[in-house]
Write a protein that holds these residues in place. Structure first.
Motif, mmCIF file in Angstrom:
data_model
loop_
_atom_site.group_PDB
_atom_site.id
_atom_site.type_symbol
_atom_site.label_atom_id
_atom_site.label_comp_id
_atom_site.label_asym_id
_atom_site.label_seq_id
_atom_site.Cartn_x
_atom_site.Cartn_y
_atom_site.Cartn_z
ATOM 1 N N ARG A 222 44.621 24.709 32.111
ATOM 2 C CA ARG A 222 44.097 25.873 32.983
ATOM 3 C C ARG A 222 45.330 26.179 33.827
ATOM 4 N N ALA A 223 45.538 27.056 34.700
ATOM 5 C CA ALA A 223 46.578 27.248 35.645
ATOM 6 C C ALA A 223 46.845 26.273 36.608
ATOM 7 N N GLU A 224 45.918 25.520 37.189
ATOM 8 C CA GLU A 224 46.046 24.858 38.178
ATOM 9 C C GLU A 224 47.004 23.405 37.624
ATOM 10 N N LYS A 225 46.816 23.267 36.302
ATOM 11 C CA LYS A 225 47.309 22.103 35.866
ATOM 12 C C LYS A 225 49.187 22.508 35.740
ATOM 13 N N ASN A 226 49.388 23.607 35.840
ATOM 14 C CA ASN A 226 50.845 24.055 36.123
ATOM 15 C C ASN A 226 51.752 23.358 35.077
ATOM 16 N N ILE A 227 51.190 23.499 33.592
ATOM 17 C CA ILE A 227 52.108 22.724 32.486
ATOM 18 C C ILE A 227 53.350 23.394 32.425
ATOM 19 N N PRO A 228 53.606 24.687 32.713
ATOM 20 C CA PRO A 228 55.049 25.242 32.604
ATOM 21 C C PRO A 228 55.890 24.387 33.775
ATOM 22 N N ARG A 229 55.697 23.905 34.873
ATOM 23 C CA ARG A 229 56.161 22.928 35.600
ATOM 24 C C ARG A 229 56.816 21.647 34.853
ATOM 25 N N LEU A 230 55.759 21.146 34.054
ATOM 26 C CA LEU A 230 55.949 19.850 33.276
ATOM 27 C C LEU A 230 56.935 20.343 32.290
ATOM 28 N N ILE A 231 56.889 21.467 31.722
ATOM 29 C CA ILE A 231 57.814 21.885 30.495
ATOM 30 C C ILE A 231 59.202 21.854 30.917
ATOM 31 N N ILE A 244 54.914 15.166 24.762
ATOM 32 C CA ILE A 244 53.571 15.553 23.986
ATOM 33 C C ILE A 244 52.501 16.007 24.916
ATOM 34 N N ILE A 245 51.829 17.187 24.718
ATOM 35 C CA ILE A 245 50.763 17.772 25.811
ATOM 36 C C ILE A 245 49.587 17.656 25.057
ATOM 37 N N GLY A 246 48.640 17.095 25.414
ATOM 38 C CA GLY A 246 47.376 16.907 24.864
ATOM 39 C C GLY A 246 46.345 17.601 25.527
ATOM 40 N N GLY A 247 45.566 18.164 24.899
ATOM 41 C CA GLY A 247 44.174 18.861 25.345
ATOM 42 C C GLY A 247 44.184 20.247 25.086
ATOM 43 N N GLY A 248 43.099 20.857 25.148
ATOM 44 C CA GLY A 248 42.866 22.352 24.839
ATOM 45 C C GLY A 248 42.544 22.934 25.987
ATOM 46 N N GLY A 249 42.160 24.227 25.959
ATOM 47 C CA GLY A 249 41.897 24.889 27.107
ATOM 48 C C GLY A 249 42.439 26.345 26.961
ATOM 49 N N PRO A 250 42.142 27.199 27.954
ATOM 50 C CA PRO A 250 42.334 28.636 27.979
ATOM 51 C C PRO A 250 43.724 29.228 27.821
ATOM 52 N N LEU A 251 44.631 28.039 28.292
ATOM 53 C CA LEU A 251 46.352 28.514 28.071
ATOM 54 C C LEU A 251 46.913 27.991 27.128
ATOM 55 N N LEU A 252 46.255 27.420 26.030
ATOM 56 C CA LEU A 252 46.938 26.669 25.030
ATOM 57 C C LEU A 252 47.827 27.450 24.193
ATOM 58 N N GLU A 253 47.221 28.619 23.788
ATOM 59 C CA GLU A 253 48.116 29.579 22.883
ATOM 60 C C GLU A 253 49.221 30.045 23.661
ATOM 61 N N GLU A 254 49.063 30.432 25.043
ATOM 62 C CA GLU A 254 50.064 30.723 25.716
ATOM 63 C C GLU A 254 51.005 29.973 26.056
ATOM 64 N N ARG A 256 51.867 27.717 23.993
ATOM 65 C CA ARG A 256 52.560 27.392 22.448
ATOM 66 C C ARG A 256 53.476 28.313 22.420
ATOM 67 N N THR A 257 53.255 29.467 22.881
ATOM 68 C CA THR A 257 54.179 30.751 22.662
ATOM 69 C C THR A 257 55.367 30.578 23.795
ATOM 70 N N TYR A 258 55.240 29.801 24.975
ATOM 71 C CA TYR A 258 56.237 29.797 25.962
ATOM 72 C C TYR A 258 57.222 28.713 25.501
ATOM 73 N N VAL A 259 56.618 27.756 24.623
ATOM 74 C CA VAL A 259 57.457 26.651 23.944
ATOM 75 C C VAL A 259 58.483 27.313 22.795
ATOM 76 N N VAL A 260 57.870 28.078 21.998
ATOM 77 C CA VAL A 260 58.692 28.759 21.040
ATOM 78 C C VAL A 260 59.410 29.709 21.652
ATOM 79 N N SER A 261 59.360 30.442 22.808
ATOM 80 C CA SER A 261 60.271 31.178 23.428
ATOM 81 C C SER A 261 61.317 30.481 23.829
ATOM 82 N N LEU A 262 61.341 29.265 24.133
ATOM 83 C CA LEU A 262 62.277 28.377 24.611
ATOM 84 C C LEU A 262 63.000 27.610 23.281
#
Length: 378
Positions: A222-231, A244-254, A256-262
C-alpha cells in the motif's frame, strides 16, 4: 431488517455449527492479508476450541481466510453493500444486525469500523434489561491521510464512539500516547497489546556473509509502505546484490511497472503473496522497512527471529523494538539511503546484530504472552 444482511450470513466455514464457549463478532474494514488480520488468525488458530468467530469484511475481501486453520469455527459475512447506503441508513442497518445476531463480544478494528463502535455505544445506553455485549476496539495504525497528524473530525468521532466500558487496544507506545492525548481515552480503558510471534521451529543460525547480499522486505503493498523509497534507496546504496519484495496488495502491478521502467528486473524481484514466511525470509541477509507510518510491524519481529539485521525508517515503536546493536540503522526518511549504505559498509557486524535481534524477540515478544493478553481482554 435489510434482507441482504441475512443472505450474507450463509458464507460460513464448514465447521461453523460446532459449539464454542464464547462468540466473538469481528468487524474488519477489510479481511485482506495484513498485519492485523494475520495476528488475529494466529490467535484464533492457537485458541481454536475457546471461541466461535463471526468475521465481517466491510469491503468484501476475505483473502486472510487462507491464514485460518480448517478447525476454526468461523462464519464470514460480506457487508460491502453497506458503503452504498446513506450514513443514517447504514447506522440503522448496523443496529439491526447487532440486535438480530447474538454475540458475547464485539471486536471492531481501526477507523473503518468506527460506526459499529458508535452504534454499540448507543445500543448499550438504551439497554436497560439485558447486559450489553462486551466491546473491544483495536487500533493498529493509520493510512496515509493521518500519518503526520490525525484529522480533527475523526478524533471527535472516536471520542463519541468509544464508550466508557469499551476497551481500546493499541500495539505501540506511540499509539497509546495518541489515544490518551487526542482521543481522550482514559488509562483505565486503554490496553497496551504488543504483538508477539511464534519462533521458527528450527531456530535459524545467522547466515554466512555473502559477497553480493540480498536485501528483503515483506509488506502489504500500500502507499504508506513507500516501496518506491526502498527501491530508490537500494539502487543508490547497494551497487551489487539483490532486492526481494514479498507481499501482495493494491500497488503490486504498479511497482512491477516501476521496476521495469528502471530496467532493474535482474536485481529487483516482486514475488507477490508469500505463504512460507520463514522460507521467504531465509533468502535475505538484511530486512528493510521503508514505511511512512507503522506501529509495531509483525514483519520486523519475524525478521528479528530469523537473525536478520534491520534497516528501517524511524516510525512507530521501531526504536523500542530493536536492541542497541541495531539502533544505528534506524533512519529519518531523508537519511534512508545513507543509512542503508552505512549498514552495507559494516557487513562484518551483521552476525552480531542478528544474534541480538533473535535474543530480543525471544525475550520480549513471545507468542504465549500475546495469547495470555488476549485471554485477559475477555
Amino acid at each position: 431488517m435489510d434482507s441482504s444482511l441475512e443472505r450474507n450470513d450463509h458464507q460460513s466455514h464448514p465447521n461453523h455449527h460446532r459449539i464454542a464457549s464464547r462468540h466473538l463478532l469481528h468487524v474488519f474494514p477489510t479481511f485482506a492479508i495484513g498485519g492485523q488480520q494475520v495476528r488475529f488468525a494466529q490467535i484464533a488458530n492457537a485458541c481454536s476450541q475457546a471461541y466461535r468467530h463471526t468475521i465481517i469484511a466491510l469491503d468484501g475481501n476475505f483473502d486472510a481466510k487462507s491464514k485460518l486453520l480448517e478447525t476454526i469455527d468461523a462464519s464470514f459475512i460480506d457487508l460491502s453493500h453497506l458503503k452504498q447506503q446513506h450514513v443514517l441508513q447504514r447506522m440503522q442497518s448496523i443496529q439491526h444486525y447487532l440486535a438480530d445476531h447474538q454475540h458475547d463480544t464485539l471486536m471492531t478494528y481501526n477507523w473503518g469500523a468506527i460506526e459499529w463502535a458508535l452504534v454499540h455505544r448507543i445500543r448499550s445506553r438504551a439497554t436497560t434489561t439485558v447486559t450489553a455485549p462486551q466491546h473491544v476496539h483495536w487500533e493498529d495504525g493509520f493510512g496515509p491521510e493521518e500519518q503526520q497528524e490525525r484529522l480533527p473530525r475523526r478524533n471527535i468521532f472516536r471520542r463519541l464512539a468509544l464508550s466508557d466500558d469499551t476497551k481500546v487496544v493499541v500495539p505501540s507506545h506511540q499509539l497509546q500516547y495518541i489515544a490518551q492525548q487526542e482521543w481522550h481515552v482514559p488509562s483505565t480503558q486503554l490496553v497496551y497489546f504488543p504483538n508477539g510471534i511464534a519462533l521458527p521451529t528450527l531456530h535459524p543460525e545467522t547466515q554466512t556473509l555473502r559477497q553480493h547480499p540480498t536485501f528483503i522486505t515483506l509488506a502489504t503493498l500500500r502507499a504508506e509502505k513507500n516501496i518506491p523509497r526502498l527501491i530508490d534507496s537500494f539502487l543508490a546504496a547497494v551497487p551489487d546484490g539483490k532486492l526481494i519484495i514479498g507481499g501482495g496488495g493494491p500497488l503490486l502491478e504498479e511497482l512491477r511497472t516501476y521496476v521495469v521502467s528502471l530496467n532493474q528486473t535482474d536485481r529487483i524481484e516482486l514475488t507477490g503473496n508469500v505463504t512460507d514466511i520463514w522460507g521467504f525470509l531465509a533468502q535475505g541477509d538484511v530486512f528493510c522497512l521503508s514505511s511512512d507510518t507503522e506501529q509495531m510491524p509483525i514483519s520486523v519481529l519475524e525478521a528479528m527471529a530469523m537473525g536478520l539485521p534491520i534497516v528501517s525508517t524511524e516510525v512507530g515503536d521501531i526504536k523500542t523494538m530493536l536492541p542497541p546493536e541495531n539502533q544505528a540503522y534506524i533512519a529519518a526518511p531523508a537519511d534512508y539511503p545513507a543509512t542503508m549504505k552505512k549498514l552495507l559498509a559494516h557487513q562484518d557486524y551483521w552476525p552480531t546484530i542478528g544474534r541480538a535481534n533473535k535474543l530480543r524477540v525471544s525475550q520480549h515478544y513471545s507468542f504465549d504472552t500475546m495469547l495470555h493478553n488476549f485471554a485477559a481482554l475477555l
